[in-house]
Motif scaffolding. Structure first.
Motif: not given
Length: 117
Positions: A23-37, A106-113
């Motif tokens: 999962t590539s998440c765009n929440c406030s922390i994951c987008r900064r970290l560039g992680t793939l979970w 791609r996961f929208d952790g910023a808005e729609t979850w």
């Protein structure tokens, strides 16, 4: 089994699960970290080495990194007593061939979850 290590080698993980996706998440922390979970039950993951955790917001999980080189290694569920408790490791710490073999969602952790595909 998937293994990964931080840049300096002080922290290693073993992931004893076969991920169907990362999962590539765009929440406030994951987008900064560039992680793939990649996710698994807590019992299927071993973390060896010192890490430091950071919990934010509702404090349901703590994101961990190596205190020496700073690589983000995993997130820990802060409520492991729940029967469905999972954790995740950062697939970017694995061998590049392993990373390339796991499909990315791609996961929208910023808005729609929700997943965006």
């Amino acid at each position: 089994m998937i293994t990964g290590t931080c840049h300096c080698g002080a922290v290693r993980y073993e992931f004893r699960h076969s991920p169907s996706r990362t999962t590539s998440c765009n929440c406030s922390i994951c987008r900064r970290l560039g992680t793939l979970w990649i996710y698994a039950p807590i019992a299927d993951v071993t973390i060896d080495g010192p890490t430091r955790g950071y919990a934010h917001g509702d404090k349901n999980l703590a994101i961990h990194h190596c205190p020496t080189c700073g690589c983000v290694t995993h997130w820990e569920n802060l409520h492991p007593e729940k029967p469905d408790a999972y954790m995740a490791v950062n697939l970017r710490l694995a061998d590049p061939n392993v990373i390339a073999s796991v499909p990315v969602r791609r996961f929208d952790g910023a808005e729609t979850w929700t997943f965006l595909d």
